[in-house]
Design an enzyme around this catalytic site. Structure first.
Site, mmCIF file in Angstrom:
data_model
loop_
_atom_site.group_PDB
_atom_site.id
_atom_site.type_symbol
_atom_site.label_atom_id
_atom_site.label_comp_id
_atom_site.label_asym_id
_atom_site.label_seq_id
_atom_site.Cartn_x
_atom_site.Cartn_y
_atom_site.Cartn_z
ATOM 1 N N ASP A 1 30.709 35.159 -25.389
ATOM 2 C CA ASP A 1 29.556 35.073 -24.496
ATOM 3 C C ASP A 1 29.552 33.764 -23.715
ATOM 4 O O ASP A 1 28.806 33.604 -22.749
ATOM 5 C CB ASP A 1 28.244 35.160 -25.287
ATOM 6 C CG ASP A 1 28.049 36.531 -25.896
ATOM 7 O OD1 ASP A 1 28.641 37.484 -25.365
ATOM 8 O OD2 ASP A 1 27.318 36.633 -26.885
ATOM 9 N N ASP B 1 19.981 39.688 -25.386
ATOM 10 C CA ASP B 1 20.575 40.698 -26.244
ATOM 11 C C ASP B 1 19.465 41.299 -27.085
ATOM 12 O O ASP B 1 18.334 40.839 -27.060
ATOM 13 C CB ASP B 1 21.727 40.136 -27.085
ATOM 14 C CG ASP B 1 21.267 39.019 -27.990
ATOM 15 O OD1 ASP B 1 20.109 38.607 -27.871
ATOM 16 O OD2 ASP B 1 22.078 38.560 -28.804
ATOM 17 N N GLU C 1 4.448 2.701 -6.515
ATOM 18 C CA GLU C 1 5.190 1.994 -7.572
ATOM 19 C C GLU C 1 5.481 2.855 -8.792
ATOM 20 O O GLU C 1 6.512 2.713 -9.441
ATOM 21 C CB GLU C 1 4.425 0.740 -8.029
ATOM 22 C CG GLU C 1 4.528 -0.452 -7.114
ATOM 23 C CD GLU C 1 3.465 -0.437 -6.039
ATOM 24 O OE1 GLU C 1 2.769 0.598 -5.927
ATOM 25 O OE2 GLU C 1 3.328 -1.426 -5.310
ATOM 26 N N ALA D 1 0.819 -1.205 0.000
ATOM 27 C CA ALA D 1 0.000 0.000 0.000
ATOM 28 C C ALA D 1 0.856 1.260 0.000
ATOM 29 O O ALA D 1 0.590 2.223 -0.699
ATOM 30 C CB ALA D 1 -0.909 -0.005 1.211
ATOM 31 N N GLU E 1 -4.521 4.718 1.426
ATOM 32 C CA GLU E 1 -4.432 3.263 1.591
ATOM 33 C C GLU E 1 -3.771 2.912 2.924
ATOM 34 O O GLU E 1 -4.270 2.082 3.691
ATOM 35 C CB GLU E 1 -3.601 2.647 0.463
ATOM 36 C CG GLU E 1 -4.251 2.771 -0.904
ATOM 37 C CD GLU E 1 -3.250 2.536 -2.027
ATOM 38 O OE1 GLU E 1 -2.201 1.910 -1.773
ATOM 39 O OE2 GLU E 1 -3.517 2.989 -3.149
HETATM 40 P P1 ADP Z 1 24.327 44.065 -30.400
HETATM 41 O O1 ADP Z 1 24.377 42.750 -31.111
HETATM 42 O O2 ADP Z 1 24.189 43.930 -28.937
HETATM 43 O O3 ADP Z 1 23.322 45.013 -30.965
HETATM 44 P P2 ADP Z 1 26.966 44.426 -31.551
HETATM 45 O O4 ADP Z 1 28.063 43.964 -30.671
HETATM 46 O O5 ADP Z 1 26.572 43.560 -32.678
HETATM 47 O O6 ADP Z 1 25.720 44.793 -30.629
HETATM 48 O O7 ADP Z 1 27.329 45.836 -32.159
HETATM 49 C C1 ADP Z 1 27.757 46.914 -31.368
HETATM 50 C C2 ADP Z 1 28.101 48.098 -32.232
HETATM 51 O O8 ADP Z 1 29.144 47.769 -33.122
HETATM 52 C C3 ADP Z 1 26.949 48.544 -33.115
HETATM 53 O O9 ADP Z 1 26.161 49.534 -32.486
HETATM 54 C C4 ADP Z 1 27.658 49.145 -34.327
HETATM 55 O O10 ADP Z 1 27.954 50.493 -34.127
HETATM 56 C C5 ADP Z 1 28.939 48.356 -34.394
HETATM 57 N N1 ADP Z 1 28.860 47.283 -35.395
HETATM 58 C C6 ADP Z 1 28.004 46.250 -35.407
HETATM 59 N N2 ADP Z 1 28.210 45.436 -36.446
HETATM 60 C C7 ADP Z 1 29.246 45.970 -37.123
HETATM 61 C C8 ADP Z 1 29.984 45.573 -38.298
HETATM 62 N N3 ADP Z 1 29.685 44.487 -38.980
HETATM 63 N N4 ADP Z 1 30.994 46.362 -38.712
HETATM 64 C C9 ADP Z 1 31.313 47.458 -38.022
HETATM 65 N N5 ADP Z 1 30.691 47.875 -36.904
HETATM 66 C C10 ADP Z 1 29.674 47.145 -36.459
#
Ligand code: ADP
Ligand code: MG
Length: 901
Positions: A648, A337, A295, A291, A713
């Protein structure tokens, strides 16, 4: 061909060979293997896997079914029954043991299979070149000779020799224990006998790319790799013996069994003192033990978890660690993000600023339709030189491609860069001729800590020019000159103020701002590092792009608010852009965003305080993310953290629940995460939390249902033994109730649909036991109530008829009240009439069948014999049914009363 795989001993000298030699030896060009050749090599050399040697066999699962204490109690009961000559009992108990083992086996086997299926879905992938195209394949399918394409965040799938590398830096800690990154290059090395750490033109399986890009040709796979050779030495991850909840319940079940055995012993002693016959006592002891033992308890949790995990997979959430499902339900903070998760991740340039003038850009998406307007009039690059100069940097420092698919323009590569391509096209800058006129010489790809990317191109006169795009604030600090449209001048304080004002204006309109600059390099001493290239730049202009919030994000955030969850946005973007978007989608942000540079100066103690109130973090790096996680956890929060980049990974590991993005996430991040969201969508994260809460609820209510039954039970039996009347239930009755009447509905409860109100209450307290005070009191109350009704019926019948009939009546009451109670057990808070009965079809069927068998056994001789039931008149059956509703009615009224309060 295939020397490496055939004779791994000779691979030592791969780093000494020239690139051409490597290609020739492995029979491959930079276009990659042909698909048929790759397939045949895979067959010949086997999959690229490190055989762990440990696989749970079917037999092991079967044997493990007999490891539980419960089974041994039952086996003892069978032995005692055999000794006292109760053959029917022996058969019944044996049947239960076998059935239980079979059921347990089936459940564990299917759970094992679903976990294996998930493992496959989350297995690492590799990018290779075959037939001249890049493609993604499971890492287990790469072969010797494959050209491996590497980028930041990739996990290297096999040992390979580099063909080319751009600022490639590797993390080789898995192999060498060295946590510093190692710089790689593609040239042949002359020295012999090098250790792994010194083989700078090789990359190894299991290591990962920290920065840069590269291509490499695979020279060894599977057990022939360096990692494979030391696989035996690698510490085994330690097979996980269930989730914390499973472990806790296991312990709880054990306590229950021992407690029951204790009670049995006491009652046994009591009987001996009274002088009851040993035979009688043995039978009672068996009944009591049977009881008390729930189970189906262990099976329930396994089933609830594995079914839940498969359901989550269908809703775009892949679970990498089963324990995460439980933690999900107690999550209090979601750190997410912005780009691509809260927003669509599709960018369109809306505004350009160059030479002191602002231009509006029209058109949607990545398509070329649209125009650049100055004061409302369309202009093109050909008559605005400065506009053309800005577009040239946008185009020149760019790795994305645009492609039209079924009339919709898409970007391949970084969306930010894709948006720049579109706006360059709107300025009428043609890419093909641009690339021919200014060939690319060198590049430093974008990385989210530096927030910049740089490309060096050769100008028509032969000198080199570095083109830089990046986060505008930090970029402006690297500029000493400015292009005013009429010429290049030293940048004045006024210029800086103007540019910063324009950045703010764009950011306040929720635009993501990107700055552009360049520098003509002194040909003779052109360095290749970021420090050497990115200084004394000429500032050119700004681009503001809009990335619309996801329409479903707003609703998901509102749902989080109701569910007592806090949302924290963590972004690399500008604080004003972040705040504007946060406000737009409903993230509470009465205070300004906390930026990475401010965060830098806040000591841990104060950060803890700030973290409790801050909802938006901007311009952060990966290291800041980890500090934020720690601060929140120190506050007692249960933190879910999202991420995509390599850097990250520490924050994801550090959080209570690490969530990787399935699309934008790198391999390293995914392997560090507990969950993978396959559509990168914030709403999916919220959905996962909802599922987690629901699964936990299901487990809890099932436990409640089962344990209340066992309590009833045990109480009924114990009271009868104590006052000295015959036992009301025989072992077969108890086994039947536990296995069929309780067991089957329990399985239906464990897999019940998720309650719609799970997101309308606060998260459960972390560390709170599943069997809290409310749980235990309800369990005891229900048990007492059910036992009391059955006891009253039994005593009354004992008085008016014989023991056998009285037992049948007591048995019937127990079965009826248990099946009725199953419906109410579906929710702990809502009364049964507020739950749609039809939503759990399985439960209806199971209860219907149980009910039918019960009634049938009262009239059918065979069933009656089996279940030791004697005939019950129809009217009596109705009366018993009415009496059996009492516990359910009281419980439902109790819910109503609690609701009122
Ligand atoms: P999140 O993804 O948090 O929005 P990122 O790290 O991707 O931020 O981007 C941070 C900053 O870097 C953006 O605000 C922009 O000014 C610059 N950035 C993003 N992508 C590029 C790229 N491919 N080339 C040059 N600068 C970039
Ligand atoms: Mg990003």
């Amino acid at each position: 061909m295939n020397r490496a795989a055939a004779t791994p001993a000779t691979q030592d000298d791969w780093y000494n060979r020239s690139n051409d030699e490597v290609h020739k030896l492995l029979g491959v060009s930079l276009a990659g293997l042909s698909s048929p050749e790759a397939a045949s090599r895979l067959v010949r050399n086997g999959p690229n896997e490190i055989s762990s040697g440990e696989r749970i066999s079917v037999l092991q699962i079967f044997i493990s079914q007999f490891r539980s204490l419960i089974i041994w109690v039952l086996i003892c009961a069978a032995v005692i029954s055999a000794l006292v000559g109760e053959t029917v009992n022996v058969i019944a108990i044996m049947a239960v043991i076998i059935l239980n083992a079979a059921l347990g086996f089936y459940q564990e086997y299917s759970a094992e299979k679903s976990v294996a299926a998930l493992k496959l879905m989350t297995a690492p992938q590799a990018k290779v070149r075959r037939d001249g195209h890049a493609l993604t394949v499971p890492a287990s399918e790469v072969v010797v000779g494959d050209i491996l394409m590497l980028a930041a965040g990739d996990l290297v799938a096999a040992d390979a020799r580099l063909c080319d590398a751009a600022t490639l830096q590797m993390i080789e800690a898995t192999l060498t224990g060295e946590s510093e990154t190692v710089a790689k290059q593609a040239g042949a090395l002359t020295a012999g006998n090098l250790s792994i750490g010194d083989q700078t033109n090789m990359v190894f399986m299991g290591t990962s790319v920290a920065k840069g890009t590269g291509r490499a040709i695979i020279i060894a796979t599977g057990m022939a790799t360096e990692l494979g050779q030391i696989a035996g030495l690698i510490e085994k991850a330690g097979s996980d013996k269930g989730t914390p909840l499973q472990k806790k319940l296991d312990a709880f079940g054990r306590i229950l069994v021992w407690a029951a055995l204790g009670i049995v012993a006491v009652l046994f002693g009591l009987g001996l003192l009274r002088g009851t016959a040993l035979y009688e006592l043995a039978l009672t002891a068996i009944s009591l033990a049977v009881a008390a033992v729930p189970e189906s308890l262990p099976a329930v949790v396994t089933v609830a978890l594995s079914v839940g995990v498969m359901q989550m997979a269908r809703r775009r959430v892949l679970v990498r660690k089963l324990a995460a499902v439980e933690t999900l339900g107690s999550t209090t903070v979601i750190c997410t993000d912005k780009t691509g998760t809260l927003t669509v991740g599709e960018m369109t340039v809306r505004r350009l600023y160059v030479a002191g003038q602002s231009y509006d850009v029209t058109g949607e998406g990545y398509g070329p339709a649209g125009a650049i307007l100055l004061n409302g009039n369309a202009v093109s690059g050909s008559d605005h030189a400065s506009l053309l100069a800005l577009a040239a940097i946008h185009l020149g420092c760019n790795n994305a491609h645009l492609r039209e698919e079924a009339g919709i323009w898409k970007t391949i590569g970084d969306p930010t860069e894709g948006a720049l391509l579109t706006s360059a096209a709107k300025a009428r800058l043609e890419r093909k001729s641009f690339e021919q006129q200014y060939p690319k010489h060198f590049e430093i790809p974008f990385d989210s800590d530096r927030k910049r990317s740089t490309v060096v191109r050769r100008m028509p006169d032969g000198h080199l020019r570095a083109l830089v795009n990046g986060a505008p604030g930090p970029l402006l600090e690297k500029c000493t000159l400015i292009d005013t449209g009429t010429g290049v001048q030293p940048i004045s304080q006024q210029d800086r103020t103007d540019v910063l004002a324009e950045i703010s204006a764009m950011a306040n309109r929720a635009l993501r701002v990107l700055g552009s600059a360049y520098r003509d390099l002194d040909g003779s001493k052109t360095g290749q590092s970021a420090e050497e290239l990115e200084h004394d730049l000429v500032f050119v202009g700004l681009a503001g792009m809009y990335d619309p919030p996801r329409p479903e994000a707003r609703q998901a955030i509102a749902q989080c608010r109701m569910a007592g969850l806090r949302i924290v946005m963590i972004t690399g973007d500008h604080p004003d852009t972040a705040t504007a978007i946060a406000r737009d989608i409903g993230i509470a942000s009465d205070r300004p965003a906390l930026t990475g540079s401010e965060l830098q100066d806040i000591p841990d103690k104060d950060l803890q305080e700030r973290a409790a109130k801050t909802s938006v973090y901007a311009r952060v790096t990966a290291a800041h993310k980890l500090r934020i996680v720690h601060a929140l956890k120190a506050n007692g929060d249960v933190v879910a953290m999202t991420g995509d980049g390599v850097n990250d990974a520490p924050a994801i590991k550090g959080a209570d629940i690490g969530i990787a993005m399935g699309q934008s996430g790198t391999e390293v991040t995914k392997q560090a995460a507990d969950l993978i969201i396959t559509d990168d969508n914030f709403a999916t994260i919220v959905d996962a939390i909802k599922q987690g809460r629901g699964i936990y609820d299901n487990i809890r209510k099932t436990l409640q249902y089962l344990l209340a039954g066992s309590t009833a039970e045990l109480l009924l039996m114990a009271v009868c033994v104590v006052i000295g009347v015959p036992t009301p239930l025989l072992p077969i009755h108890l086994l039947w109730i536990n296995l069929v009447t309780d067991g089957l509905p329990a399985l239906c409860l464990a897999t019940d649909a998720i309650d719609s109100d799970v997101m309308e209450r606060p998260p459960r307290l972390p560390g709170e036991p599943i069997t809290d005070r409310g749980f235990l009191s309800t369990m005891l109350f229900t048990g007492c109530l059910t036992a009391a009704v059955a006891f009253a019926v039994f005593l009354y019948m004992l008085d008016t008829t014989d023991t056998e009939t009285a037992r049948t009546y007591a048995f019937t009451v127990m079965v009826f009240s248990e099946v009725l109670r199953a419906f109410g057990a579906r929710s702990e808070s809502r009364p049964v009439w507020r739950i749609s009965v039809l939503t759990n079809r399985n439960l209806l069927i199971v209860v219907g069948v149980s009910f039918g068998i019960q009634v049938l056994s009262q009239h059918n001789a065979v069933l009656g014999d089996l279940l030791k039931s004697s005939p019950v008149p129809f009217t009596d059956c109705l009366v018993l049914l009415a009496l059996s509703t009492i516990p359910s009615i009281v419980l439902e009224l109790g819910k109503l009363w609690r609701q009122r309060r």
